[in-house]
Design a protein around this motif. Structure first.
Motif, PDB file in Angstrom:
ATOM      1  N   THR A 265       5.360   3.823   2.064  1.00  0.00           N
ATOM      2  CA  THR A 265       5.548   4.189   3.471  1.00  0.00           C
ATOM      3  C   THR A 265       4.304   3.937   4.310  1.00  0.00           C
ATOM      4  OG1 THR A 265       5.153   6.457   2.714  1.00  0.00           O
ATOM      5  CG2 THR A 265       7.424   5.855   3.249  1.00  0.00           C
ATOM      6  N   TRP A 266       3.207   3.561   3.661  1.00  0.00           N
ATOM      7  CA  TRP A 266       2.007   3.166   4.397  1.00  0.00           C
ATOM      8  C   TRP A 266       2.150   1.752   4.966  1.00  0.00           C
ATOM      9  CZ3 TRP A 266      -3.540   4.555   2.646  1.00  0.00           C
ATOM     10  CH2 TRP A 266      -3.632   5.914   2.318  1.00  0.00           C
ATOM     11  N   GLY A 267       3.081   0.967   4.468  1.00  0.00           N
ATOM     12  CA  GLY A 267       3.074  -0.475   4.659  1.00  0.00           C
ATOM     13  C   GLY A 267       3.511  -0.988   6.004  1.00  0.00           C
ATOM     14  N   SER A 268       3.565  -0.160   7.021  1.00  0.00           N
ATOM     15  CA  SER A 268       3.986  -0.615   8.341  1.00  0.00           C
ATOM     16  C   SER A 268       2.891  -1.419   9.026  1.00  0.00           C
ATOM     17  CB  SER A 268       4.362   0.583   9.216  1.00  0.00           C
ATOM     18  OG  SER A 268       4.497   0.191  10.559  1.00  0.00           O
ATOM     19  N   ALA A 269       3.319  -2.391   9.829  1.00  0.00           N
ATOM     20  CA  ALA A 269       2.376  -3.188  10.601  1.00  0.00           C
ATOM     21  C   ALA A 269       1.591  -2.334  11.595  1.00  0.00           C
ATOM     22  CB  ALA A 269       3.126  -4.292  11.340  1.00  0.00           C
ATOM     23  N   ALA A 270       2.096  -1.139  11.915  1.00  0.00           N
ATOM     24  CA  ALA A 270       1.432  -0.272  12.893  1.00  0.00           C
ATOM     25  C   ALA A 270       0.319   0.572  12.277  1.00  0.00           C
ATOM     26  CB  ALA A 270       2.462   0.646  13.549  1.00  0.00           C
ATOM     27  N   LEU A 271       0.230   0.638  10.950  1.00  0.00           N
ATOM     28  CA  LEU A 271      -0.723   1.553  10.319  1.00  0.00           C
ATOM     29  C   LEU A 271      -2.158   1.272  10.739  1.00  0.00           C
ATOM     30  CD1 LEU A 271      -1.466   3.796   8.291  1.00  0.00           C
ATOM     31  CD2 LEU A 271      -1.653   2.018   6.550  1.00  0.00           C
ATOM     32  N   THR A 272      -2.591   0.030  10.615  1.00  0.00           N
ATOM     33  CA  THR A 272      -4.002  -0.244  10.895  1.00  0.00           C
ATOM     34  C   THR A 272      -4.327  -0.117  12.380  1.00  0.00           C
ATOM     35  OG1 THR A 272      -3.469  -2.614  10.846  1.00  0.00           O
ATOM     36  CG2 THR A 272      -4.394  -1.651   8.853  1.00  0.00           C
ATOM     37  N   ASP A 273      -3.345  -0.335  13.250  1.00  0.00           N
ATOM     38  CA  ASP A 273      -3.569  -0.095  14.678  1.00  0.00           C
ATOM     39  C   ASP A 273      -3.843   1.383  14.930  1.00  0.00           C
ATOM     40  OD1 ASP A 273      -3.182  -2.754  15.300  1.00  0.00           O
ATOM     41  OD2 ASP A 273      -1.058  -2.506  15.759  1.00  0.00           O
ATOM     42  N   LEU A 274      -3.119   2.245  14.213  1.00  0.00           N
ATOM     43  CA  LEU A 274      -3.262   3.683  14.402  1.00  0.00           C
ATOM     44  C   LEU A 274      -4.479   4.251  13.668  1.00  0.00           C
ATOM     45  CD1 LEU A 274       0.488   4.711  13.912  1.00  0.00           C
ATOM     46  CD2 LEU A 274      -0.777   4.689  16.073  1.00  0.00           C
ATOM     47  N   CYS A 275      -4.773   3.685  12.505  1.00  0.00           N
ATOM     48  CA  CYS A 275      -5.799   4.258  11.636  1.00  0.00           C
ATOM     49  C   CYS A 275      -7.164   3.618  11.815  1.00  0.00           C
ATOM     50  CB  CYS A 275      -5.354   4.133  10.175  1.00  0.00           C
ATOM     51  SG  CYS A 275      -6.239   5.223   9.035  1.00  0.00           S
ATOM     52  N   GLY A 276      -7.186   2.325  12.117  1.00  0.00           N
ATOM     53  CA  GLY A 276      -8.455   1.649  12.328  1.00  0.00           C
ATOM     54  C   GLY A 276      -9.325   1.630  11.082  1.00  0.00           C
ATOM     55  N   PRO A 277     -10.647   1.702  11.252  1.00  0.00           N
ATOM     56  CA  PRO A 277     -11.563   1.621  10.117  1.00  0.00           C
ATOM     57  C   PRO A 277     -11.461   2.789   9.147  1.00  0.00           C
ATOM     58  CG  PRO A 277     -12.754   2.126  12.160  1.00  0.00           C
ATOM     59  CD  PRO A 277     -11.368   1.755  12.551  1.00  0.00           C
ATOM     60  N   ASP A 278     -10.829   3.878   9.551  1.00  0.00           N
ATOM     61  CA  ASP A 278     -10.669   5.017   8.639  1.00  0.00           C
ATOM     62  C   ASP A 278      -9.836   4.645   7.420  1.00  0.00           C
ATOM     63  OD1 ASP A 278     -11.678   7.833   9.820  1.00  0.00           O
ATOM     64  OD2 ASP A 278     -11.104   6.510  11.458  1.00  0.00           O
ATOM     65  N   CYS A 279      -9.005   3.621   7.524  1.00  0.00           N
ATOM     66  CA  CYS A 279      -8.163   3.219   6.400  1.00  0.00           C
ATOM     67  C   CYS A 279      -8.692   1.993   5.654  1.00  0.00           C
ATOM     68  CB  CYS A 279      -6.737   2.936   6.883  1.00  0.00           C
ATOM     69  SG  CYS A 279      -5.767   4.426   7.217  1.00  0.00           S
ATOM     70  N   THR A 280      -9.793   1.427   6.110  1.00  0.00           N
ATOM     71  CA  THR A 280     -10.340   0.227   5.457  1.00  0.00           C
ATOM     72  C   THR A 280     -10.734   0.522   4.009  1.00  0.00           C
ATOM     73  OG1 THR A 280     -11.191  -0.640   7.553  1.00  0.00           O
ATOM     74  CG2 THR A 280     -12.168  -1.508   5.537  1.00  0.00           C
TER      75      THR A 280
END
Length: 395
Positions: A265-280
């Motif tokens: 459920t993490w795999g959405s194209a919107a995740l990195t837009d919302l999370c930014g470097p916190d998810c890198t």
């Protein structure tokens, strides 16, 4: 001045138009039985990206079908109509949509819902009404359990939970795990338990040192503080992409330094837009990795990105596979009669018999429960915010 064409010319022109609608129909017959497919998706609600990915992939598939003039079954070309209905990311609405697609729209097959919270109750309706349904993305075992009319294109949580536990063990060598999840939703609740069972089987009782629940995704500060105090070396977070960003940002602000590990459920194209470097640099399990794709998978990725402006996620890829599974099942029927009950039965039986379907998310053979035997993928979120293939894990 208006000129009137002779009746014969009009008749010939009309016939030509009708035949051209069937593309390259070598039999010369244009199907009298149109095929209606229903798509049950969250076009609005808390996770609209899931609905958008579903709709875009299905529309891309439909454009190919229209270009071919329809689906050809035993030399007869049948026009296809895809009806999209919004379930608002709500279980009750998903049930209503399923009933409407079956009884009012006379859908031959239903694709969706995606999320287990909607797919489980919707599947009960489809099964009771003897209408084949395939959920592209639902991983909860109950979606298909004892439901011969319901199928899925994704792996199960009973596979995903141990997959993640074993990956973390092998990759990091951690021994102390924390889990943070919403117990009010079928998907995270059951996946959290599958993960916990697998982790403690390997590391012993009590090795999940924090097993935290929440019901308000805007404030998990109390749970984060408990995780910090527990001494956990990582956190398994089986939540949807919109919640993941909020929770991880809050955890970092409170001083939690250990990595988070996620699920599909993490795999959405919107995740990195919302999370930014916190998810890198974080890892999660999924069904598909666009970065580095080859063959038919790359063709799909390139077409989707060109059409919609961003790289497709696993929901889009699984929807594409599901639509093509439906197409194969229809073709394998041998004939579409126009008798909806008979045609639904034929498609259901054809789908149950599918073996070694070559999808862009992997090869699929259905079990007796309607579940695919297929591999899973671990991806890493790289510094560019892309989902980078890391490794494949097979049953």
């Amino acid at each position: 001045m208006v000129r009137v064409l002779p009746r014969l010319v009009i008749a010939v022109f009309t016939i030509a138009l009708l035949c051209s609608a069937c593309g390259d129909d070598t039999s010369g017959k244009c199907g009298n039985s149109p095929i209606v497919l229903g798509v049950n998706a969250p076009l609005t609600g808390d996770v609209p990206q899931i609905g958008e990915s579903t709709k875009f992939a299905a529309e891309l598939w439909l454009s190919d079908i229209k270009a071919a003039g329809g689906i050809e079954v035993d030399g007869v070309c049948h026009p296809v109509n895809v009806i999209f209905r919004d379930n608002h990311d709500d279980p009750a609405s998903a049930v209503d949509v399923t009933s409407t697609l079956i009884a009012t729209e006379h859908a031959l097959v239903i694709v969706g819902p995606q999320a287990s919270q909607q797919a489980v109750p919707a599947g009960e309706v489809a099964n009771a009404d003897h209408t084949p349904m395939i959920s592209p993305w639902s991983t909860n075992p109950n979606t298909t359990l004892n439901r011969p009319w319901v199928f899925r294109a994704s792996f199960l949580d009973s596979f995903q939970g141990p997959l993640i536990a074993k990956f973390v063990d092998r990759q990091f060598g951690f021994t102390r795990a924390a889990v943070l999840y919403d117990p009010n939703s079928d998907y995270p609740r059951d996946l959290a338990q599958f993960f916990r069972d697998s982790w403690e089987e390997s590391h012993g009782p009590g090795s999940v040192v924090a097993y935290e629940t929440f019901s308000d995704d805007t404030d998990v500060s109390s749970q984060i503080k408990d995780i910090i105090a527990s001494g956990a070396e990582f956190v398994f977070l089986p939540q949807y992409y919109n919640q993941v960003a909020t929770i991880i940002k809050q955890a970092h602000a409170l001083g939690l330094k250990v990595p988070f590990v996620g699920s599909d459920t993490w795999g959405s194209a919107a995740l990195t837009d919302l999370c930014g470097p916190d998810c890198t640099g974080l890892f999660f399990s999924t069904h598909f990795a666009a970065l580095g794709a080859t063959g038919a998978t790359k063709v799909f990725v390139d077409r989707y990105e060109a059409a919609y402006g961003y790289v497709p996620d696993d929901v889009a890829a699984l929807t594409w596979d599901s639509m093509n599974i439906v197409k194969q099942a229809i073709q394998d029927c041998g004939v579409i009669t126009g008798d909806i009950a008979a045609d639904r039965t034929c498609v259901r039986n054809s789908m149950a018999s599918i073996h070694n379907f070559h999808g862009i998310t992997g090869d699929i053979t259905f079990t007796e429960e309607g579940d695919p035997i297929k591999c899973g993928v671990i991806v890493r979120i790289n510094e560019a915010g892309q989902f980078e293939f890391y490794e494949s894990v097979c049953p």
